[in-house]
Design a protein around this motif. Sequence first.
Motif, PDB file in Angstrom:
ATOM      1  N   ASN A 136      57.856  34.721 186.882  1.00  0.00           N
ATOM      2  CA  ASN A 136      56.990  35.741 185.561  1.00  0.00           C
ATOM      3  C   ASN A 136      56.702  34.834 185.255  1.00  0.00           C
ATOM      4  OD1 ASN A 136      58.910  38.393 185.798  1.00  0.00           O
ATOM      5  ND2 ASN A 136      60.574  37.414 186.092  1.00  0.00           N
ATOM      6  N   MET A 161      64.610  35.688 180.318  1.00  0.00           N
ATOM      7  CA  MET A 161      63.361  34.321 180.858  1.00  0.00           C
ATOM      8  C   MET A 161      63.346  33.206 178.921  1.00  0.00           C
ATOM      9  SD  MET A 161      60.813  35.061 182.494  1.00  0.00           S
ATOM     10  CE  MET A 161      59.332  34.917 181.967  1.00  0.00           C
ATOM     11  N   LYS A 162      64.354  33.705 177.808  1.00  0.00           N
ATOM     12  CA  LYS A 162      64.793  32.895 177.283  1.00  0.00           C
ATOM     13  C   LYS A 162      65.214  32.099 178.228  1.00  0.00           C
ATOM     14  CE  LYS A 162      64.523  35.711 172.806  1.00  0.00           C
ATOM     15  NZ  LYS A 162      65.826  36.011 171.729  1.00  0.00           N
ATOM     16  N   TYR A 198      62.299  32.399 186.331  1.00  0.00           N
ATOM     17  CA  TYR A 198      61.478  32.200 184.944  1.00  0.00           C
ATOM     18  C   TYR A 198      60.800  31.762 185.416  1.00  0.00           C
ATOM     19  CZ  TYR A 198      58.715  29.514 181.121  1.00  0.00           C
ATOM     20  OH  TYR A 198      58.051  29.062 180.634  1.00  0.00           O
ATOM     21  N   ILE A 205      58.452  40.739 166.749  1.00  0.00           N
ATOM     22  CA  ILE A 205      58.971  40.630 167.842  1.00  0.00           C
ATOM     23  C   ILE A 205      58.792  41.839 169.106  1.00  0.00           C
ATOM     24  CG2 ILE A 205      61.091  41.274 168.990  1.00  0.00           C
ATOM     25  CD1 ILE A 205      62.554  39.852 166.066  1.00  0.00           C
ATOM     26  N   PHE A 210      57.276  40.509 172.761  1.00  0.00           N
ATOM     27  CA  PHE A 210      58.431  40.897 174.513  1.00  0.00           C
ATOM     28  C   PHE A 210      57.366  41.887 175.247  1.00  0.00           C
ATOM     29  CE2 PHE A 210      62.291  39.543 172.188  1.00  0.00           C
ATOM     30  CZ  PHE A 210      61.925  38.590 173.267  1.00  0.00           C
ATOM     31  N   PRO A 265      66.846  40.590 181.454  1.00  0.00           N
ATOM     32  CA  PRO A 265      65.621  40.695 181.985  1.00  0.00           C
ATOM     33  C   PRO A 265      65.204  39.633 180.433  1.00  0.00           C
ATOM     34  CG  PRO A 265      65.886  42.045 182.608  1.00  0.00           C
ATOM     35  CD  PRO A 265      66.876  42.301 181.608  1.00  0.00           C
ATOM     36  N   GLY A 266      65.355  39.293 179.240  1.00  0.00           N
ATOM     37  CA  GLY A 266      64.199  38.813 178.129  1.00  0.00           C
ATOM     38  C   GLY A 266      65.168  37.915 177.964  1.00  0.00           C
ATOM     39  N   GLU A 267      66.730  38.153 177.962  1.00  0.00           N
ATOM     40  CA  GLU A 267      68.474  36.812 177.777  1.00  0.00           C
ATOM     41  C   GLU A 267      67.280  35.122 179.070  1.00  0.00           C
ATOM     42  OE1 GLU A 267      70.636  35.138 175.946  1.00  0.00           O
ATOM     43  OE2 GLU A 267      69.649  36.171 175.078  1.00  0.00           O
ATOM     44  N   VAL A 270      55.246  39.503 176.847  1.00  0.00           N
ATOM     45  CA  VAL A 270      55.844  38.970 178.205  1.00  0.00           C
ATOM     46  C   VAL A 270      56.713  40.333 178.908  1.00  0.00           C
ATOM     47  CG1 VAL A 270      58.894  38.101 178.978  1.00  0.00           C
ATOM     48  CG2 VAL A 270      57.443  37.675 176.588  1.00  0.00           C
ATOM     49  N   ALA A 271      56.606  41.452 178.856  1.00  0.00           N
ATOM     50  CA  ALA A 271      56.888  42.029 179.575  1.00  0.00           C
ATOM     51  C   ALA A 271      55.570  42.542 180.602  1.00  0.00           C
ATOM     52  CB  ALA A 271      57.177  43.765 179.061  1.00  0.00           C
ATOM     53  N   ALA A 310      56.576  39.900 182.864  1.00  0.00           N
ATOM     54  CA  ALA A 310      58.370  39.966 183.280  1.00  0.00           C
ATOM     55  C   ALA A 310      58.645  41.679 184.144  1.00  0.00           C
ATOM     56  CB  ALA A 310      59.181  40.188 182.216  1.00  0.00           C
TER      57      ALA A 310
END
Length: 570
Positions: free
Chosen positions: A178, A34-35, A175, A8, A12, A30-32, A15-16, A19
Motif C-alpha cells: 500500500n 499500516m501503522k 504496508y 485524523i 486516513f 487495516p489502519g493498525e 491512507v485509504a 490502502a
Amino acid sequence: MRLASCSILLFFAGVARSADVAPPTGGPPPGEAMKLGERIYREGILPSGEPMMAVAMGDIPVDGRMFTCDDCHQRSGIGSVEGTVITWPTNGKELFIPRRRTGAWKPPRTEEEKRSPRRQLPPYWQQVKDVRPAYTDETLARVLRMGVDPAGRRLDRVMPRYLLNDRDMAILIHYLRNLSVVPAPGVDNTAITFATVVTEGVSAGDRKEMLSTLRAYVDAHNAQSRHEERRAKSGPFFRTERNLAYRRIRLLVWELAGPPETWRGQLEARYREEPAFALLGGLAAGSWAPIHTFCEENRIPCILPITDLPVVSESDWYTLYFSKGPYQEGESAAKYLDRVESLPPDARVVQVLRRGDQAGAVARGFEDAWGRFGRPPPVRRMLGEEEPLSGHLLEELTGSHGPAVLLLWLGPGDLPALETLGKGPDRPKYVFLSSTLLNRELSAVPEAARDRVYVTYPSILPQESGRRLDAVRGWLKSRKVPATDLEIQARIYFLGMMLAETIKHLRSEFFREYFLEGFDMMVDQDYAIAVYPRLTFGTGQRYASKGCYIVQLTKGPAPEPIRKSDWVIH
C-alpha cells in the motif's frame, strides 16, 4: 476535540486511497496494520516494541534500527542512488509488476500510444527481457530474509537480511503493498495544485511582494516557453517519464484570519474545499507552529515558508525551512565561544532579554547548544517591557567578578547604554548582539564598544551579495514585478528555481514524500540564493541554511560587518 478528529480524518482519507489491499488474515485491522508496518519500515521497531534484527554484509548481526528500510529506499519507497549503489523501489506500485531492464523500451499501453510513431521501434528494442518477474508475498518474504529475488538473483550484500517471523513479515508486506500506490490529492493529468498561506497581521507590502513574485513564477512555468506539453506527447521515448511529469501549476491563496489558535480549523476547512498537493512559501504574523503542525499531522509538504519563527525539531519531516531563524543565531554564538574562542569551562555567561518570541528563540538556541557542550547554564536576566538597559544596570551586571560573556538579545533602542561598556575595568571580554533583533541597524552599536561587540549575522554579508541580487532584480524586471523587498522576493525566486527541478524529478510518481525527497537529493545551492551564502540539502534535513556568521563592525557611521568566523562553525 473536533479539530483533532478533522485532522485524523484528513490523514486516513489519504491512507485509504492507497490502502485497498486487505491486511494479513488473522492480523490487525487495516489502519493498525499500516501503522505497525510503517513503524517497522521507518524505525526498525517490531509490533512487540522490540527492535527488528538483521544480518549485514553476510555475517554481521545488527540492530534493525541502524539499517531501517527508509534509510536507503526512502520514506516514499521510490528508492535512491548512493555512489555506485542503486536502491530499487519498494513501493506497491513497482514491487508487484515485472521490472524492465534499466533504459529498456516500455511497450505502449493505450491505443493512442500504439499509434504514436515514436513507439514504433526496431524489434531488437522490443525483445529486451524483464530483469525480474513481479513479486508475490512469498518471493518478497524470501528476498527480505535471504536476499534472493524472484529471478533467483542474489542481492548485493549491502542489503541487510531481516529476521522477521511470519506475522511481522505479513504486516510489513501489507504496508509495502500500500506504500506510494495512488498519487496524492491535488494532482490530475494536467495540473498540480499548490497553496500558499498568508495570515492576518502580515503587512500589505510583505503580502504583495511574496504573492507577486510567486505568481510571476507560476505564470512563467505555465507559459509553455519550452513547449513542455508538446514534448510530453511527442518527445523522444527515453525522456518520456521526465517530460510527462510536466503539469501546469494552480496556486491557491489560503488567507487566515483571527488568532493563531483558530488557524488550524481554517486550514482544514480550506483543504476540504480543495486539496493542495503541497504548500509553497507563505507568511505568518508570529510563529509558523500552527501551520507546521497542520502539515505534519496531515503529511502535507510545506516548502520554504518565510518566517523568523519556525518550529525547531529533530524529528518532524514535512516542512522544509530556510533556517532555524533566531534560534540558529543563539546556537552559532555558543559554537563560536566554545569552538573558536575556547572559553574556560567555568566562564560565566549572562543573557539579557525581554519577553518576546524572537529574543526567546535566540536565548533557547544558545542555552541548548551551550548545554550540549557540557557547559553550565547561562544566567538569564529578564528586563521588564518598559525597563531600559541602562548604564547602571550594565554596571551591576559587569561589576566585580562580572561575566566573561554578556549576551544582549535586545533591540537597537537599548544600545546607547553600551557607551559605558568600554570604560569599566571589569568589562566583559565578549558582548554578543543579534542582527535580527537589531533589524540590521548596525550603526546603532556605539563606536566605543565595537572592539568588544560581536554580532550574529545569519545572512550573506551585504558587500558579497551584489551579483546574486542583480540576478533576482533582472528576473523580476523581465516579469514586470517591482523589486521592492529583495529579502522576501529573493527567497521566493529561489523557491521557484528549485521547484521546477523537483517537479521534473517526480516523473510519474506524484507522491508527497517523494516530492520532499526531491529537495533532499539536491546539490548545495550557492548561485540561485541571494539571501544566504549557501543552502545545503540532505536526507531528512529540514533547515537548508546550516550557518551564521559571527561578525564585528568597522568604525564610522555606516559600519561594515567583518567576518570573525566561517559560515558553518564546526
